[in-house]
Write a protein that holds these residues in place. Structure first.
Motif, PDB file in Angstrom:
ATOM      1  N   ASP A  15       0.835  -1.207   0.000  1.00 16.56           N
ATOM      2  CA  ASP A  15       0.000   0.000   0.000  1.00 16.56           C
ATOM      3  C   ASP A  15       0.870   1.258   0.000  1.00 16.56           C
ATOM      4  O   ASP A  15       0.563   2.240  -0.682  1.00 16.56           O
ATOM      5  CB  ASP A  15      -0.944   0.020   1.202  1.00 16.56           C
ATOM      6  CG  ASP A  15      -2.043  -1.031   1.100  1.00 16.56           C
ATOM      7  OD1 ASP A  15      -2.253  -1.585  -0.003  1.00 16.56           O
ATOM      8  OD2 ASP A  15      -2.682  -1.304   2.136  1.00 16.56           O
ATOM      9  N   MET A  16       1.971   1.254   0.776  1.00 17.03           N
ATOM     10  CA  MET A  16       2.866   2.412   0.800  1.00 17.03           C
ATOM     11  C   MET A  16       3.520   2.616  -0.564  1.00 17.03           C
ATOM     12  O   MET A  16       3.626   3.742  -1.049  1.00 17.03           O
ATOM     13  CB  MET A  16       3.921   2.275   1.892  1.00 17.03           C
ATOM     14  CG  MET A  16       3.388   2.533   3.285  1.00 17.03           C
ATOM     15  SD  MET A  16       4.684   2.616   4.525  1.00 17.03           S
ATOM     16  CE  MET A  16       4.726   0.924   5.073  1.00 17.03           C
ATOM     17  N   VAL A  17       3.936   1.516  -1.197  1.00 17.47           N
ATOM     18  CA  VAL A  17       4.551   1.619  -2.524  1.00 17.47           C
ATOM     19  C   VAL A  17       3.526   2.147  -3.529  1.00 17.47           C
ATOM     20  O   VAL A  17       3.854   2.971  -4.380  1.00 17.47           O
ATOM     21  CB  VAL A  17       5.153   0.267  -2.964  1.00 17.47           C
ATOM     22  CG1 VAL A  17       5.624   0.324  -4.411  1.00 17.47           C
ATOM     23  CG2 VAL A  17       6.308  -0.107  -2.048  1.00 17.47           C
ATOM     24  N   ILE A  70       5.762  13.607  10.330  1.00 28.31           N
ATOM     25  CA  ILE A  70       6.533  14.698   9.749  1.00 28.31           C
ATOM     26  C   ILE A  70       5.812  15.179   8.494  1.00 28.31           C
ATOM     27  O   ILE A  70       5.601  14.404   7.554  1.00 28.31           O
ATOM     28  CB  ILE A  70       7.960  14.229   9.376  1.00 28.31           C
ATOM     29  CG1 ILE A  70       8.654  13.616  10.597  1.00 28.31           C
ATOM     30  CG2 ILE A  70       8.765  15.384   8.783  1.00 28.31           C
ATOM     31  CD1 ILE A  70       9.901  12.825  10.260  1.00 28.31           C
ATOM     32  N   ASP A  71       5.425  16.458   8.480  1.00 32.40           N
ATOM     33  CA  ASP A  71       4.814  17.047   7.297  1.00 32.40           C
ATOM     34  C   ASP A  71       5.921  17.527   6.371  1.00 32.40           C
ATOM     35  O   ASP A  71       6.921  18.111   6.818  1.00 32.40           O
ATOM     36  CB  ASP A  71       3.902  18.214   7.685  1.00 32.40           C
ATOM     37  CG  ASP A  71       2.660  17.745   8.432  1.00 32.40           C
ATOM     38  OD1 ASP A  71       2.224  16.596   8.199  1.00 32.40           O
ATOM     39  OD2 ASP A  71       2.119  18.514   9.234  1.00 32.40           O
ATOM     40  N   THR A  74       5.408   8.992   8.601  1.00 32.24           N
ATOM     41  CA  THR A  74       5.571   8.585   9.990  1.00 32.24           C
ATOM     42  C   THR A  74       6.762   7.649  10.068  1.00 32.24           C
ATOM     43  O   THR A  74       6.824   6.649   9.335  1.00 32.24           O
ATOM     44  CB  THR A  74       4.311   7.869  10.512  1.00 32.24           C
ATOM     45  OG1 THR A  74       3.182   8.717  10.317  1.00 32.24           O
ATOM     46  CG2 THR A  74       4.451   7.539  11.988  1.00 32.24           C
ATOM     47  N   VAL A  75       7.710   8.000  10.923  1.00 35.04           N
ATOM     48  CA  VAL A  75       8.888   7.177  11.153  1.00 35.04           C
ATOM     49  C   VAL A  75       9.240   7.294  12.634  1.00 35.04           C
ATOM     50  O   VAL A  75       9.175   8.382  13.198  1.00 35.04           O
ATOM     51  CB  VAL A  75      10.068   7.583  10.237  1.00 35.04           C
ATOM     52  CG1 VAL A  75      10.507   8.990  10.471  1.00 35.04           C
ATOM     53  CG2 VAL A  75      11.235   6.639  10.360  1.00 35.04           C
ATOM     54  N   ILE A 128       2.595   6.725   5.276  1.00 28.07           N
ATOM     55  CA  ILE A 128       2.723   7.853   4.361  1.00 28.07           C
ATOM     56  C   ILE A 128       1.328   8.181   3.859  1.00 28.07           C
ATOM     57  O   ILE A 128       0.550   7.275   3.533  1.00 28.07           O
ATOM     58  CB  ILE A 128       3.687   7.513   3.184  1.00 28.07           C
ATOM     59  CG1 ILE A 128       3.862   8.714   2.268  1.00 28.07           C
ATOM     60  CG2 ILE A 128       3.234   6.293   2.433  1.00 28.07           C
ATOM     61  CD1 ILE A 128       4.978   8.531   1.253  1.00 28.07           C
ATOM     62  N   GLU A 129       0.998   9.462   3.870  1.00 28.53           N
ATOM     63  CA  GLU A 129      -0.333   9.873   3.410  1.00 28.53           C
ATOM     64  C   GLU A 129      -0.261  11.261   2.807  1.00 28.53           C
ATOM     65  O   GLU A 129       0.558  12.096   3.217  1.00 28.53           O
ATOM     66  CB  GLU A 129      -1.333   9.841   4.548  1.00 28.53           C
ATOM     67  CG  GLU A 129      -1.033  10.820   5.661  1.00 28.53           C
ATOM     68  CD  GLU A 129      -2.048  10.765   6.798  1.00 28.53           C
ATOM     69  OE1 GLU A 129      -3.247  10.956   6.535  1.00 28.53           O
ATOM     70  OE2 GLU A 129      -1.623  10.547   7.932  1.00 28.53           O
TER      71      GLU A 129
END
Length: 98
Positions: free
Chosen positions: A12-14, A35-36, A29-30, A95-96
């Motif tokens: 999904d992230m890929v 983090i924007d 997000t890590v 990631i979004e």
């Protein structure tokens, strides 16, 4: 989370990476930190996807995944261009688009 669930989450992230364009606003997000940032550069090949993002604090993060019989968990590094080094931050958790 099972291995199958983990593979789906990575996939999904890929999929999100594939749809990105320069200047897109993201929240990554890590290490449980959100983090924007803005997409600064994208490099995609058949077996690797690298996204360079610029945070609103002026830092650059490199998010990268590779294909090895399946997409590997994306890794995030903070780049320090002046010192020409990178600082590993860890695995991408989310990631979004924002």
């Amino acid at each position: 989370m099972s291995a199958t669930e983990s593979r789906h989450a990575v996939s999904d992230m890929v999929d999100t990476f594939v749809g990105l364009e320069i200047e897109d606003l993201l929240r990554v997000t890590v290490a449980d930190v959100h983090i924007d940032c803005l997409v600064h550069d994208i490099d995609r090949t058949s077996d690797r996807c690298t996204v360079l993002v610029k945070t609103f604090a002026g830092d650059y993060l490199r998010v990268e995944t590779q294909w090895a019989g399946g997409w590997l968990d994306p890794q995030v590094d903070r780049l320090k261009p002046i010192a020409e080094e990178r600082q590993p931050l860890g695995e991408l958790q989310g990631i979004e688009a924002v």
